[in-house]
Design an enzyme around this catalytic site. Structure first.
Site, PDB file in Angstrom:
ATOM      1  CB  CYS A  83      51.914  28.560  -9.837  1.00  0.00           C
ATOM      2  SG  CYS A  83      51.188  27.494 -11.079  1.00  0.00           S
ATOM      3  CD  GLU A 140      54.557  30.663  -6.457  1.00  0.00           C
ATOM      4  OE1 GLU A 140      53.667  30.221  -7.210  1.00  0.00           O
ATOM      5  OE2 GLU A 140      55.690  30.164  -6.378  1.00  0.00           O
ATOM      6  CD  GLU A 157      53.103  25.732 -14.210  1.00  0.00           C
ATOM      7  OE1 GLU A 157      53.353  26.863 -13.724  1.00  0.00           O
ATOM      8  OE2 GLU A 157      52.440  24.867 -13.638  1.00  0.00           O
TER       9      GLU A 157
END
Length: 478
Positions: free
Chosen positions: A285, A379, A251
């Protein structure tokens, strides 16, 4: 008054061990030492893996109701220790206290869901008589524990993302060794204190804060039958490459897109997007990073969104009014600040925020950001969002897909056909209609595609990964 212990142990084969005080956990707001934690060396990790392997036969014999009892005990004790868990999370992660309480609530939810699922793990009776040669044969299968599991959890949700590994393992009866993030180990260790109160077989769990160098066995040791990792893509894919034959669940990261169509209730959408982009200082995230707004409402959205974000309260995470606390470290705040500066040099406009003081970075909105700027392509993992406009819905879908990541996406629209089109065409693990991609409830399948990972969390779906199908065939002589 809630406070931290002066020192915390690691847990080796269900037992607390105060081996040293080598890991200093800091208060992320003040930067001062808050407590110390025992750090596990490679020989301790070796002992933990050996103990997990030896405990697995006893775990295999635990009945579903016995596993459920363990999980229900955890739910009860987490509720009793709610304030302690929230305070520890606020200090070690710098998470605003309201967000910290929310995460403790999700920890409890996750264990409660796992307790329910522990008695629902089932198989199926199969009709094998699909051809004349199979006449008289009947099949059935059940799920059995995959075996000892290796878990590596991140700093940003140190309670609930650890829980999404630990709770399903307890539900199915898999021994595990957990490496919590070194910056935020306290929540996992309190979890260990609660598990140590149960009647789990000796060796069923170990919780070992350790250095990255000392943690190689978490990945490479073949006695582990599954590795589950939550963290950065670079680390995750490297671990998968070195994990050998064991299944790997990853993940990883994201730079979530959120589409706001012309028919949206702007008051509702702006409230949700402000939360989705800036809760826990954007360190999620699935935080809203890229916001794509229909051109007919863009000017109105922009003005109202900037006004809201510019007035978010920054400061001490223990203050009930604080919405934006510190990032996990000054180095992370500096990294994201440099990305903002890069975007500005490439022509982006800063609509609000953009200033840093140590680990505190102001809630920031950028406009006119080039596609290749890091703040757009990578990100951010901090309190920054990027806004742009679209005229055609298909172009907006394409813009969301124009990413190396694919975790979740949000779409604000009242058009059923557009909602289904987004679900069909967005290359992500989950599409959230009428809300932000940051929304998650703990029983749903959660995970991503592309650089965002492999596999799905969510208790029932994690249980599938942590079990093997075992078939039995019965022949009735004719």
């Amino acid at each position: 008054m809630t406070s931290l212990n002066k020192a915390y142990p690691y847990f080796l084969a269900n037992k607390a061990v105060f081996a040293n005080q080598d890991l200093v956990v800091t208060n992320k707001y003040t930067g001062e030492p808050a407590t110390t934690v025992a750090l596990a060396r490679a020989d301790v990790i070796e002992k933990a893996i050996d103990a997990a392997e030896k405990s697995q036969p006893a775990l295999n014999k635990m009945t579903p109701y016995e596993r459920q009892d363990v999980l229900n005990h955890c739910v009860k004790r987490f509720e009793e220790r709610f304030d302690e868990l929230a305070y520890a999370l606020c200090i070690e992660a710098g998470k605003p206290i309201k967000d910290a309480r929310g995460e403790v609530t999700r920890l409890i939810d996750t264990f409660r869901i796992a307790a329910e699922e522990a008695v629902r793990i089932k198989g199926e009776v199969m009709n094998l008589e699909v051809t004349p040669r199979a006449k008289g044969y009947q099949g059935m299968y059940k799920r059995v524990p995959i075996g000892p599991c290796s878990f590596i959890s991140p700093f940003n949700f140190p309670l609930n993302l650890a829980a999404h590994k630990v709770a399903p393992a307890l539900a199915v009866g898999c021994a595990f060794v957990l490496k919590p993030a070194s910056r935020t180990p306290l929540g996992a260790l309190i979890m260990g204190e609660v598990l140590a109160e149960t009647n789990l077989p000796e060796g069923a769990f170990s919780i070992l804060p350790c250095s990255r160098d000392g943690a190689d066995l978490f990945t490479t040791d073949d006695r582990f039958k599954l590795l589950s990792f939550t963290g950065s893509p670079d680390v995750g894919w490297d671990l998968k490459a070195r994990a050998g034959k064991k299944p790997v669940i990853l993940e990883l990261g994201g730079n979530a897109g959120c589409i706001v169509d012309h028919d949206t209730d702007l008051d509702d959408a702006i409230e949700r997007i402000v939360f989705g982009a800036y809760y826990q200082s954007g360190q999620s995230c699935i935080s809203v990073q890229r916001i794509i707004v229909h051109e007919s409402i863009y000017a109105d959205f922009k003005k109202r969104y900037v006004d809201k974000v510019a007035n978010l309260v920054h400061g001490d995470p223990l203050d009930e009014n604080t919405f934006i606390g510190p990032m996990i470290s000054e180095s992370e705040a500096s990294r994201l600040d440099s990305w903002i500066q890069e975007a500005k040099e490439k022509g982006a406009d800063v609509l609000c925020g953009g200033q840093r003081d140590g680990a505190m970075l102001q809630a920031t909105i950028l406009e006119n950001v080039p596609a290749d700027a890091k703040i757009n392509a990578d990100e951010a993992f901090g309190p920054v969002s990027v806004i742009s406009s679209f005229s055609d819905f298909d172009d907006a879908l394409e813009e969301v897909n124009n990413s190396q990541f694919g975790l979740q996406a949000g779409v604000f629209t009242r058009d059923l056909y557009k909602a289904h089109k987004a679900w069909d065409e967005l290359d992500v693990g989950g599409v959230v209609i009428g809300d932000v991609p940051s929304w998650r409830v703990d029983n749903m399948p959660y995970g991503g595609v592309k650089e965002s990972g492999l596999g799905r969390e969510g208790i029932r779906f994690a249980i599938e990964d942590m079990t093997e199908l075992r078939l039995m065939v019965i022949r009735t002589p004719q």
